[in-house]
Scaffold this motif. Structure first.
Motif, PDB file in Angstrom:
ATOM      1  N   ARG A  10      -2.278  10.648   3.104  1.00 49.64           N
ATOM      2  CA  ARG A  10      -1.884  10.154   4.425  1.00 49.64           C
ATOM      3  C   ARG A  10      -0.514   9.478   4.375  1.00 49.64           C
ATOM      4  O   ARG A  10       0.324   9.667   5.253  1.00 49.64           O
ATOM      5  N   ILE A  11      -0.292   8.696   3.327  1.00 44.90           N
ATOM      6  CA  ILE A  11       0.965   7.963   3.192  1.00 44.90           C
ATOM      7  C   ILE A  11       2.120   8.884   2.839  1.00 44.90           C
ATOM      8  O   ILE A  11       3.237   8.723   3.346  1.00 44.90           O
TER       9      ILE A  11
ATOM     10  N   TYR B 206      -2.617   3.783  -4.347  1.00 50.68           N
ATOM     11  CA  TYR B 206      -3.888   4.478  -4.093  1.00 50.68           C
ATOM     12  C   TYR B 206      -4.226   5.456  -5.214  1.00 50.68           C
ATOM     13  O   TYR B 206      -5.402   5.605  -5.584  1.00 50.68           O
TER      14      TYR B 206
ATOM     15  N   ASP C  44      -9.455   7.385  -1.910  1.00 50.06           N
ATOM     16  CA  ASP C  44      -8.140   6.828  -2.245  1.00 50.06           C
ATOM     17  C   ASP C  44      -7.073   7.918  -2.316  1.00 50.06           C
ATOM     18  O   ASP C  44      -5.939   7.722  -1.850  1.00 50.06           O
TER      19      ASP C  44
ATOM     20  N   GLU D 267      -6.006   8.654   1.079  1.00 48.25           N
ATOM     21  CA  GLU D 267      -5.036   7.686   1.590  1.00 48.25           C
ATOM     22  C   GLU D 267      -3.639   7.982   1.039  1.00 48.25           C
ATOM     23  O   GLU D 267      -2.639   7.837   1.754  1.00 48.25           O
TER      24      GLU D 267
ATOM     25  N   PRO E 284       0.823  -1.227   0.000  1.00 51.62           N
ATOM     26  CA  PRO E 284       0.000   0.000   0.000  1.00 51.62           C
ATOM     27  C   PRO E 284       0.848   1.265   0.000  1.00 51.62           C
ATOM     28  O   PRO E 284       1.173   1.820   1.046  1.00 51.62           O
TER      29      PRO E 284
END
Length: 311
Positions: free
Chosen positions: A225-226, A200, A219, A222, A195
């Motif tokens: 966030r990453i 994403y 997505d 996300e 991931p």
């Protein structure tokens, strides 16, 4: 393809060296030469030490040349890479690693027929070399052979059901074929296995193109966030927010996108659109002018400035 080759090909070296080398224990330079975490510069320097000091012979020396060839490939010093990979093959013609990595060099050179021939030989020598199938699939895709590419990605996944990049690449091809269900399934498996930001964003793009905008926004969220300092998550989510009529949210996302990538012309243009919708005409004009500074032919920015009476 969407997935970068250097992410896909992380060294045929480790598996191939293990089968080709049984001679010596090596040392610090050897360890860095073949370590998957080494940077290209570190790899080239360490492998050069191994080669120049003649500390290895036979299969391990072929491994050092293959590893240094990989380092040169990642540095896009393609002729130097070919020289090393040719030398590895001279030392051990039964060694699959240099054929796989030489295929990558020819792919970067856009000689896809030659790349496919190299991957064919790598697979002949080592039918278990999963990445050679995936790499060959990339070259087949680049030639426009989408079904052949999918067949190769299928073969890679059959040999290693945990090989995340094969799912990513197959998902990309399914998306190009407008097979949304299969594309989403493959990207979802990619996310389960690895991931990262691109996983994403790629799935978000499929949701976006199939008008599942809330899922696309999730997505891209996300991805943010990453990798919160990567502009791609912010600008992709910003676009979805504008589609959904959330102009304030879109503006906030494009503020972030431009903070991390001020050279992206479309972020300037789209932030201008958000400001125009929110009544900040002066700010919109400034953003559209910046977009035109970066791309003088951008029609949407020209039309917006004309509507605002600023062109």
């Amino acid at each position: 393809m969407r997935v970068p080759l250097n992410l896909m090909a992380l060294l045929a070296v480790l598996a191939a060296i293990a089968s080709a080398a049984v001679a010596a224990e090596g040392g610090p330079a050897w360890d860095v030469c073949v370590a998957p975490t080494s940077t290209p510069d570190e790899r080239v320097k360490a492998c050069s030490t191994v080669i120049d000091t003649k500390s290895e012979t036979g299969g391990r020396l072929a491994g050092a040349y293959c590893a240094r060839g990989h380092g040169f490939t990642e540095k896009r010093e393609l002729d130097a890479a070919l020289s090393d990979l040719d030398e590895a093959i001279k030392l051990d013609p039964t060694y699959a690693c240099p054929f796989n990595n030489r295929g990558r060099v020819y792919s970067f050179k856009r000689d896809y027929d030659r790349a496919i021939a190299e991957y064919d030989q790598a697979i002949k020598l080592d039918p278990s070399l999963t990445m050679a199938y995936s790499n060959r699939g990339e070259s087949r895709y680049s030639k426009g052979d989408l079904d052949g590419a999918i067949a190769d990605f299928n073969a890679a996944i059959k040999r290693d059901p945990t090989y995340a990049m094969a799912y990513a690449n197959r998902g990309y091809v399914y998306a190009r074929k407008h097979d949304t269900a299969h594309a989403l399934a493959d990207y979802t498996m990619r996310i389960k296995l690895a991931p990262d930001l691109l996983a994403y964003i790629d799935r978000g793009n499929v949701y976006r193109d199939s008008e599942q905008l809330d899922r696309a926004a999730a997505d891209y969220g996300e991805a943010i966030r990453i990798a919160p300092t990567d502009a791609r998550g912010w600008r992709n989510r910003g676009m979805i927010r504008l589609y959904l009529g959330d102009n304030k949210g879109g503006l906030a996302d494009y503020d972030k996108a431009l903070q991390y990538d001020p050279a992206d012309v479309f972020s300037w243009n789209n932030r201008g659109q958000a400001k125009m919708r929110l009544g900040d005409f002066k700010g919109a004009i400034a953003d559209f002018r910046k977009a035109l500074e970066l791309n003088p032919g951008l029609q949407t920015a020209q039309e917006a400035l004309w509507k605002l009476g600023a062109l």
